[in-house]
Scaffold this motif. Structure first.
Motif, short mmCIF file in Angstrom:
data_model
loop_
_atom_site.label_atom_id
_atom_site.label_comp_id
_atom_site.label_asym_id
_atom_site.label_seq_id
_atom_site.Cartn_x
_atom_site.Cartn_y
_atom_site.Cartn_z
N SER A 27 0.80 -1.22 0.00
CA SER A 27 0.00 0.00 0.00
C SER A 27 0.84 1.26 0.00
CB SER A 27 -0.94 0.02 1.21
OG SER A 27 -0.19 -0.10 2.42
N GLY A 28 2.06 1.19 0.48
CA GLY A 28 2.89 2.40 0.54
C GLY A 28 3.71 2.65 -0.69
N PHE A 29 3.51 1.85 -1.73
CA PHE A 29 4.35 1.97 -2.92
C PHE A 29 3.57 2.62 -4.06
CE2 PHE A 29 6.36 -1.22 -0.43
CZ PHE A 29 7.71 -1.15 -0.72
N GLY A 30 4.07 3.70 -4.56
CA GLY A 30 3.59 4.28 -5.81
C GLY A 30 2.15 4.71 -5.80
N ARG A 31 1.87 5.84 -5.20
CA ARG A 31 0.48 6.30 -5.15
C ARG A 31 -0.05 6.65 -6.55
NH1 ARG A 31 -1.30 7.13 -0.10
NH2 ARG A 31 0.25 7.16 1.57
N GLN A 32 0.81 7.15 -7.42
CA GLN A 32 0.38 7.47 -8.79
C GLN A 32 0.64 6.26 -9.67
OE1 GLN A 32 -1.18 10.30 -9.52
NE2 GLN A 32 -0.96 10.97 -7.39
N ARG A 33 -0.43 5.54 -9.99
CA ARG A 33 -0.29 4.31 -10.75
C ARG A 33 -1.02 4.46 -12.08
NH1 ARG A 33 1.57 0.48 -7.12
NH2 ARG A 33 1.16 -1.19 -8.61
N ARG A 34 -0.33 4.14 -13.15
CA ARG A 34 -0.92 4.30 -14.48
C ARG A 34 -1.58 3.03 -14.99
NH1 ARG A 34 4.08 6.54 -17.84
NH2 ARG A 34 5.07 4.87 -16.61
N VAL A 35 -1.39 1.93 -14.29
CA VAL A 35 -1.98 0.67 -14.72
C VAL A 35 -2.79 0.08 -13.57
CG1 VAL A 35 -0.15 0.15 -16.36
CG2 VAL A 35 0.08 -0.61 -14.00
N PRO A 36 -3.87 -0.65 -13.88
CA PRO A 36 -4.63 -1.31 -12.81
C PRO A 36 -3.85 -2.47 -12.23
CG PRO A 36 -5.47 -1.97 -14.94
CD PRO A 36 -4.45 -0.89 -15.21
N GLY A 37 -4.03 -2.70 -10.97
CA GLY A 37 -3.39 -3.85 -10.35
C GLY A 37 -1.92 -3.67 -10.10
N LEU A 38 -1.23 -4.79 -9.96
CA LEU A 38 0.20 -4.77 -9.67
C LEU A 38 1.02 -4.52 -10.93
CD1 LEU A 38 0.63 -7.83 -7.26
CD2 LEU A 38 0.26 -5.43 -6.67
N ARG A 39 2.18 -3.90 -10.73
CA ARG A 39 3.13 -3.77 -11.82
C ARG A 39 3.87 -5.10 -11.99
NH1 ARG A 39 4.36 1.20 -8.80
NH2 ARG A 39 3.46 3.00 -9.91
N ARG A 40 4.46 -5.27 -13.16
CA ARG A 40 5.21 -6.50 -13.41
C ARG A 40 6.33 -6.69 -12.40
NH1 ARG A 40 5.98 -6.37 -20.01
NH2 ARG A 40 3.96 -7.30 -20.56
N GLU A 41 7.06 -5.61 -12.10
CA GLU A 41 8.18 -5.75 -11.18
C GLU A 41 7.72 -6.12 -9.77
OE1 GLU A 41 7.57 -1.23 -11.93
OE2 GLU A 41 7.54 -3.13 -13.07
N GLU A 42 6.53 -5.64 -9.41
CA GLU A 42 6.01 -5.99 -8.08
C GLU A 42 5.62 -7.46 -8.03
OE1 GLU A 42 4.08 -1.60 -7.00
OE2 GLU A 42 2.88 -3.10 -8.08
N LEU A 43 4.97 -7.93 -9.08
CA LEU A 43 4.59 -9.34 -9.13
C LEU A 43 5.82 -10.24 -9.16
CD1 LEU A 43 3.72 -12.09 -10.77
CD2 LEU A 43 2.14 -11.12 -9.11
N ALA A 44 6.83 -9.84 -9.95
CA ALA A 44 8.07 -10.62 -10.02
C ALA A 44 8.73 -10.71 -8.66
CB ALA A 44 9.01 -10.00 -11.05
N GLN A 45 8.74 -9.60 -7.93
CA GLN A 45 9.35 -9.60 -6.60
C GLN A 45 8.60 -10.53 -5.66
OE1 GLN A 45 9.51 -5.75 -4.76
NE2 GLN A 45 10.45 -6.49 -2.88
N LEU A 46 7.29 -10.49 -5.69
CA LEU A 46 6.49 -11.36 -4.85
C LEU A 46 6.71 -12.84 -5.18
CD1 LEU A 46 3.11 -9.41 -4.82
CD2 LEU A 46 4.62 -9.76 -2.87
N ALA A 47 6.91 -13.13 -6.47
CA ALA A 47 7.09 -14.51 -6.91
C ALA A 47 8.53 -14.98 -6.77
CB ALA A 47 6.64 -14.67 -8.36
N GLY A 48 9.46 -14.06 -6.52
CA GLY A 48 10.86 -14.44 -6.38
C GLY A 48 11.54 -14.77 -7.69
N VAL A 49 11.13 -14.09 -8.77
CA VAL A 49 11.78 -14.29 -10.06
C VAL A 49 12.20 -12.93 -10.59
CG1 VAL A 49 10.43 -16.35 -10.58
CG2 VAL A 49 9.60 -14.12 -11.35
N SER A 50 13.07 -12.94 -11.59
CA SER A 50 13.51 -11.67 -12.15
C SER A 50 12.40 -11.03 -12.98
CB SER A 50 14.74 -11.88 -13.04
OG SER A 50 14.39 -12.55 -14.23
N VAL A 51 12.46 -9.72 -13.11
CA VAL A 51 11.46 -9.01 -13.89
C VAL A 51 11.52 -9.47 -15.35
CG1 VAL A 51 10.68 -6.76 -14.70
CG2 VAL A 51 11.54 -7.02 -12.36
#
Length: 296
Positions: free
Chosen positions: A38-62
């Protein structure tokens, strides 16, 4: 009763595009708050998570995740897919769908004219269930066999062409079924979600692709639901119906995979004993074929 659908043709679905769109749709539905961002990137141009955020959560490279989301699932491991499924908070059905899209199994190609076969013992089982609406459904939502109570409840399918005996065409292209299902939208969602599961398991099925193409042209509602990429396997539940002869019905349904042929399922409907719906089913049973001819 046992009727076979006609063979059809069409181009196979694009598995890479299906994988890409499925992952994008699942990522778009996740909000940062859902995963503690919730504290990351208040101005978001895309719905949902960014690719880099999802990659970090999954433990894989972007870069690795980006390739996968672009449809390149070649050599992706089961462990990586499991991690991505957890990060995306996929259901069991969605997880299985992801695996089918990213790591498709090789299927023996059957002759185009070969039709699904319902074993004689299954047809006999349907006939013995004289007080329970029951039918056999196959891939692409094809209704392959049914008993007289199913005809009394859902209409005389023998009067339809074999190609029209699919839940997908009945729900989206036959207006009477909008009146039969009290919650028509939910029934439509269930049908599309099941077709999506089939598309993941058999992306090279030209008849499925042809069905999707036809419904996409003829039904705006189908196009809308197909674009959600939702997948779900309905094994049991409750359906509220409004039958043209007996009125309101509350029926529980159960779906059972046929032994030896996972493409076929036996679906049964029953009412709570002693309920008004049970009495209505008894009336339909006593009317038999007359009820089927008078309905949908």
């Amino acid at each position: 009763m046992d009727e076979q659908p006609e063979a059809g043709g069409g181009r196979a679905l694009d598995r890479r595009a299906e994988l890409s769109e499925f992952l994008r749709s699942r990522r778009a539905r996740l909000k940062p708050d859902d995963v503690g961002l919730s504290g990351f990137g208040r101005q978001r141009r895309v719905p949902g998570l960014r690719r880099e955020e999802l990659a970090q959560l999954a433990g894989v490279s972007v870069a690795y995740y980006t390739r996968l989301e672009q449809g390149n699932g070649r050599n992706v491991s089961a462990e990586v897919l499991d991690s991505i499924a957890r990060a995306l908070r996929l259901t069991d059905a969605e997880h299985a769908h992801l695996i089918h899209l990213a790591r498709p199994k090789a299927h023996k190609k059957r002759p185009a004219a070969r039709q699904p076969q319902v074993r004689p013992a299954l047809r006999e089982l349907l006939d013995t269930m004289d007080s329970v609406p029951a039918y056999i459904v196959g891939r692409r939502s094809e209704i392959l066999a049914w008993n007289r109570m199913a005809a009394a409840l859902f209409g005389d399918w023998s009067r339809l062409s074999p190609a029209d005996r699919t839940w997908a065409r009945l729900v989206f292209l036959h207006p009477p079924y909008r009146e039969l299902f009290v919650n028509w939208e939910q029934k439509a969602i269930d049908v599309v979600s099941t077709l999506r599961m089939d598309a993941g398991r058999f992306p090279d099925d030209p008849r499925l692709s042809a069905l999707v193409g036809e419904l996409s042209v003829k039904s705006e509602e189908f196009r809308r639901l197909w674009a959600t990429h939702d997948v779900k396997e309905q094994c049991h539940g409750l359906k509220q119906l409004h039958h043209p002869l007996v009125g309101a019905l509350a029926l529980s349904f159960e779906s059972f995979r046929a032994a030896g042929d996972p493409d076929l399922s036996l679906v049964t409907y029953h009412a709570e004993p002693g309920s008004p719906s049970a009495e209505s089913l008894r009336l339909l049973s006593s009317w038999g074929t007359d009820a089927a001819r008078a309905t949908l």
